[in-house]
Design a protein around this motif. Structure first.
Motif, PDB file in Angstrom:
ATOM      1  N   ALA A 149       0.856  -0.981  -0.187  1.00 17.59           N
ATOM      2  CA  ALA A 149      -0.023   0.101   0.037  1.00 17.59           C
ATOM      3  C   ALA A 149       0.993   1.300  -0.033  1.00 17.59           C
ATOM      4  O   ALA A 149       2.133   1.197   0.375  1.00 17.59           O
ATOM      5  N   LYS A 150      -0.056   2.409  -0.490  1.00 19.43           N
ATOM      6  CA  LYS A 150       0.990   3.605  -0.546  1.00 19.43           C
ATOM      7  C   LYS A 150       0.248   4.553   0.649  1.00 19.43           C
ATOM      8  O   LYS A 150      -0.613   4.201   1.217  1.00 19.43           O
ATOM      9  N   ASN A 151       1.026   5.707   0.790  1.00 23.18           N
ATOM     10  CA  ASN A 151       0.649   6.799   1.732  1.00 23.18           C
ATOM     11  C   ASN A 151       0.381   6.212   3.273  1.00 23.18           C
ATOM     12  O   ASN A 151      -0.577   6.470   3.723  1.00 23.18           O
ATOM     13  N   TYR A 152       1.772   5.529   3.544  1.00 20.29           N
ATOM     14  CA  TYR A 152       1.755   5.434   4.933  1.00 20.29           C
ATOM     15  C   TYR A 152       1.864   6.479   5.847  1.00 20.29           C
ATOM     16  O   TYR A 152       2.419   7.662   5.368  1.00 20.29           O
ATOM     17  N   PRO A 153       1.245   6.471   7.195  1.00 21.86           N
ATOM     18  CA  PRO A 153       1.857   7.620   8.018  1.00 21.86           C
ATOM     19  C   PRO A 153       3.112   7.604   8.092  1.00 21.86           C
ATOM     20  O   PRO A 153       4.012   6.584   8.155  1.00 21.86           O
ATOM     21  N   ALA A 154       3.634   8.849   8.512  1.00 24.92           N
ATOM     22  CA  ALA A 154       5.135   8.993   9.009  1.00 24.92           C
ATOM     23  C   ALA A 154       5.524   8.123  10.203  1.00 24.92           C
ATOM     24  O   ALA A 154       4.898   8.163  11.236  1.00 24.92           O
ATOM     25  N   THR A 155       6.747   7.690  10.058  1.00 25.83           N
ATOM     26  CA  THR A 155       7.200   6.935  11.272  1.00 25.83           C
ATOM     27  C   THR A 155       7.842   7.935  12.159  1.00 25.83           C
ATOM     28  O   THR A 155       8.161   8.903  11.807  1.00 25.83           O
ATOM     29  N   PRO A 156       7.796   7.591  13.568  1.00 30.24           N
ATOM     30  CA  PRO A 156       8.289   8.265  14.454  1.00 30.24           C
ATOM     31  C   PRO A 156       9.754   9.049  13.991  1.00 30.24           C
ATOM     32  O   PRO A 156       9.917  10.375  14.277  1.00 30.24           O
ATOM     33  N   GLU A 157      10.595   8.291  13.595  1.00 33.49           N
ATOM     34  CA  GLU A 157      11.986   8.667  13.159  1.00 33.49           C
ATOM     35  C   GLU A 157      12.057   9.801  12.088  1.00 33.49           C
ATOM     36  O   GLU A 157      12.785  10.689  11.818  1.00 33.49           O
ATOM     37  N   HIS A 158      10.877   9.790  11.144  1.00 34.36           N
ATOM     38  CA  HIS A 158      10.815  10.681   9.916  1.00 34.36           C
ATOM     39  C   HIS A 158      10.047  11.709  10.234  1.00 34.36           C
ATOM     40  O   HIS A 158       9.751  12.738   9.504  1.00 34.36           O
ATOM     41  N   ALA A 159       9.036  11.622  11.191  1.00 36.59           N
ATOM     42  CA  ALA A 159       7.810  12.688  11.502  1.00 36.59           C
ATOM     43  C   ALA A 159       8.490  14.066  11.657  1.00 36.59           C
ATOM     44  O   ALA A 159       8.039  15.067  11.063  1.00 36.59           O
ATOM     45  N   THR A 160       9.405  14.179  12.289  1.00 35.90           N
ATOM     46  CA  THR A 160      10.051  15.675  12.668  1.00 35.90           C
ATOM     47  C   THR A 160      11.344  15.904  12.018  1.00 35.90           C
ATOM     48  O   THR A 160      12.126  16.693  12.148  1.00 35.90           O
ATOM     49  N   ALA A 161      11.687  14.883  10.988  1.00 30.94           N
ATOM     50  CA  ALA A 161      13.049  15.122  10.205  1.00 30.94           C
ATOM     51  C   ALA A 161      13.117  15.904   9.334  1.00 30.94           C
ATOM     52  O   ALA A 161      11.839  16.393   8.698  1.00 30.94           O
ATOM     53  N   LYS A 162      14.096  16.184   8.490  1.00 30.18           N
ATOM     54  CA  LYS A 162      14.164  17.232   7.496  1.00 30.18           C
ATOM     55  C   LYS A 162      13.445  16.711   6.127  1.00 30.18           C
ATOM     56  O   LYS A 162      13.551  15.531   6.181  1.00 30.18           O
ATOM     57  N   PHE A 169       1.797  16.866   3.387  1.00 34.95           N
ATOM     58  CA  PHE A 169       2.791  16.314   4.393  1.00 34.95           C
ATOM     59  C   PHE A 169       2.230  15.996   5.729  1.00 34.95           C
ATOM     60  O   PHE A 169       2.260  14.840   6.381  1.00 34.95           O
ATOM     61  N   LYS A 170       1.708  17.046   6.281  1.00 36.47           N
ATOM     62  CA  LYS A 170       0.673  17.093   7.505  1.00 36.47           C
ATOM     63  C   LYS A 170      -0.145  15.962   7.707  1.00 36.47           C
ATOM     64  O   LYS A 170      -0.419  15.489   8.788  1.00 36.47           O
ATOM     65  N   GLU A 171      -0.869  15.870   6.468  1.00 35.88           N
ATOM     66  CA  GLU A 171      -2.207  14.877   6.629  1.00 35.88           C
ATOM     67  C   GLU A 171      -1.568  13.478   6.855  1.00 35.88           C
ATOM     68  O   GLU A 171      -2.276  12.539   7.468  1.00 35.88           O
ATOM     69  N   LEU A 172      -0.104  13.075   6.542  1.00 31.09           N
ATOM     70  CA  LEU A 172       0.299  11.892   6.870  1.00 31.09           C
ATOM     71  C   LEU A 172       1.231  12.043   8.204  1.00 31.09           C
ATOM     72  O   LEU A 172       1.856  11.013   8.577  1.00 31.09           O
ATOM     73  N   GLY A 173       1.440  13.112   8.728  1.00 31.28           N
ATOM     74  CA  GLY A 173       2.195  13.430  10.150  1.00 31.28           C
ATOM     75  C   GLY A 173       3.468  13.842  10.177  1.00 31.28           C
ATOM     76  O   GLY A 173       4.373  13.837  10.964  1.00 31.28           O
ATOM     77  N   TYR A 174       4.090  14.286   8.957  1.00 32.81           N
ATOM     78  CA  TYR A 174       5.236  15.057   8.610  1.00 32.81           C
ATOM     79  C   TYR A 174       5.280  16.429   9.046  1.00 32.81           C
ATOM     80  O   TYR A 174       4.324  17.246   8.578  1.00 32.81           O
ATOM     81  N   THR A 175       6.132  16.904  10.055  1.00 30.41           N
ATOM     82  CA  THR A 175       6.193  18.386  10.549  1.00 30.41           C
ATOM     83  C   THR A 175       7.619  18.869  10.314  1.00 30.41           C
ATOM     84  O   THR A 175       7.470  19.888  11.139  1.00 30.41           O
ATOM     85  N   GLY A 176       8.197  18.246   9.871  1.00 33.58           N
ATOM     86  CA  GLY A 176       9.652  18.654   9.895  1.00 33.58           C
ATOM     87  C   GLY A 176      10.165  19.870   9.051  1.00 33.58           C
ATOM     88  O   GLY A 176       8.965  19.963   8.043  1.00 33.58           O
ATOM     89  N   PRO A 177      11.035  20.573   9.047  1.00 33.44           N
ATOM     90  CA  PRO A 177      11.275  21.509   8.108  1.00 33.44           C
ATOM     91  C   PRO A 177      11.347  21.222   6.551  1.00 33.44           C
ATOM     92  O   PRO A 177      12.116  20.121   6.363  1.00 33.44           O
ATOM     93  N   VAL A 178      10.612  22.031   5.745  1.00 38.56           N
ATOM     94  CA  VAL A 178      10.815  21.515   4.403  1.00 38.56           C
ATOM     95  C   VAL A 178      11.566  22.485   3.358  1.00 38.56           C
ATOM     96  O   VAL A 178      11.217  23.855   3.630  1.00 38.56           O
TER      97      VAL A 178
END
Length: 447
Positions: free
Chosen positions: A223-236, A265-274
């Protein structure tokens, strides 16, 4: 030595296609295991337990070969020749599911290219193993599959060392088992397996219910569009945008590109700097798009169509030098995903990959992604849920430029659109257009 890491002290699993890589005529089967072990010892894998499974039509294998293999703890699998590759692949996928890295895999076969290597390359991006290949007739030239070394099969068997003694009767390793994949039968006796292979029941099973010869690419169904993993959620996060493949839709303001991407990005839980870099020919890009992109901090790189993808790859590699994994890279392109699959950074490191394209690809790329979007539907992730870019309202204030304009042909940065266009009109730039783009030079900024 490849480096003293955990993989060099963990298990080694060997998958051997005996039809492609038979024991050469006149060779003793007993030195196969010690020859493989010596080859790994020379690379620093000196304390790793080695498991070897040999696949083939064992009706065609002489008894002295089977006896020699089993005496050194090699597991022998019977399957019809047409099914060998698919059976090896299924067993490998099952083993990977039960044995997480660090670990090492050696594949001895001439038939790794194609669907096998495509699926394996994607599996390697999800769970990475040290991968080695051996072949009898030709090396694997598949550019998508990253491996630590290739060996010629006969050279591997010529590793120096004496022939080990036979293991005494009854002293077989627990791994020295004979398997019949057609009948789901196993035993530890050569006499018993020979009797089974010559039986009417086995012949019927081999003819009617033999293992499927089609190779099951397990990653095609992921499947595609997995939620962000903890290690990548706040990463660059770094976005590489091919404006030739995925232009700004007509009638919509470029100032909405960044916020629309960030909302996705935020829909999938990514909040890091873009950070976002758009690649295109400045002459083909309207000034109001350049100004709007710059006002939201989007970096514009001027380049020419025939070097655009190579420059995007170089940009990622340079960004990765300053931003080690875990981090996320997003590719907005219809074709770059195929070329990025060749990047050793993506197969060896923990970079998370996202992909957007203007037309859904007919064939899935080797690049393994955590999320994919159609370019225009990406911008439906907004408060209005419209399948278009949001238009800028007249009341919105355009902030001072926080992006930069970059000439990828001359490696020149400019802080304003006027300075950028002046640079493009200079003789120095015109001269550079006729030469390959410069890379990794000291950057200069037009004031």
């Amino acid at each position: 030595m490849l480096g003293n890491d955990a993989a060099e002290t963990s298990k080694i699993e060997v998958w051997w296609d005996m039809k492609d890589c038979p024991i050469p005529e006149g060779y003793d089967a007993r030195p196969v295991r010690p020859s493989i072990e010596r080859a790994f010892n020379k690379l620093g894998y000196s304390t790793c337990p080695v498991s070897i499974t040999a696949y083939g039509d064992q009706n065609q294998t002489p008894c002295h070969v089977l006896r020699g293999l089993s005496s050194t703890g090699v597991a022998v699998v019977h399957t019809i020749s047409e099914s060998t590759r698919s059976v090896m692949h299924r067993d490998m996928v099952e083993w990977r599911g039960q044995n997480p890295p660090p670990a090492t895999i050696l594949i001895i076969s001439d038939q790794v290219e194609g669907d096998f290597s495509w699926d394996l390359a994607r599996l390697q991006q999800r769970t990475r193993y040290h991968l080695f290949l051996a072949y009898s007739s030709k090396p694997c030239n598949d550019l998508f599959l990253l491996r630590y070394a290739n060996w010629r099969w006969e050279k591997l068997l010529e590793e120096e060392g004496g022939t080990p003694p036979l293991v005494a009767t009854g002293g077989l390793s627990s791994a020295a088992v004979f398997y019949c994949k057609s009948c789901n039968f196993n035993c530890q006796s050569l006499k018993t397996v020979r009797k089974h292979l010559s039986s009417y029941k086995h012949g019927l099973e081999d003819a009617i219910n033999s293992p499927d010869s089609r190779l099951l690419c397990v990653t095609k169904t992921w499947a595609k569009n997995y939620p962000a993993t903890p290690e990548h959620a706040t990463a660059k996060m770094h976005v590489l945008w091919d404006m030739n493949d995925s232009p700004i839709p007509e009638g919509y303001d470029a100032c909405r590109v960044r916020p629309s991407i960030e909302r996705a990005f935020k829909e999938l839980g990514y909040t890091g700097p873009v950070s976002i870099t758009a690649f295109a020919d400045q002459k083909q890009t309207p000034d109001h798009h350049l100004l709007a992109l710059s006002s939201t901090g989007v970096f514009f790189a001027h380049t020419l169509p025939w070097v655009l993808h190579s420059r995007m790859i170089t940009n990622f590699e340079e960004w990765a030098e300053d931003n080690p994994a875990p981090a996320t890279v997003m590719i907005i392109s219809d074709r770059l995903g195929w070329r990025m699959s060749q990047s050793s950074l993506l197969q060896k490191s923990n970079y998370n990959c996202l992909l957007a394209y203007s037309v859904r690809p007919f064939v899935k790329p080797t690049l393994l992604t955590s999320a994919e979007w159609l370019w225009e539907s990406l911008f439906a992730v907004s408060e209005t849920k419209r399948h278009t870019l949001q238009k800028c309202s007249g009341s919105e204030m355009v902030v001072a430029s926080t992006g930069m304009f970059y000439c990828d042909l001359c490696d020149c940065h400019c802080k304003s659109l006027d300075d950028f266009k002046k640079h493009l009109s200079r003789e120095e730039h015109t001269h550079e257009v006729g030469y390959p783009p410069k890379t990794k030079r000291t950057r200069k900024t037009d004031e």
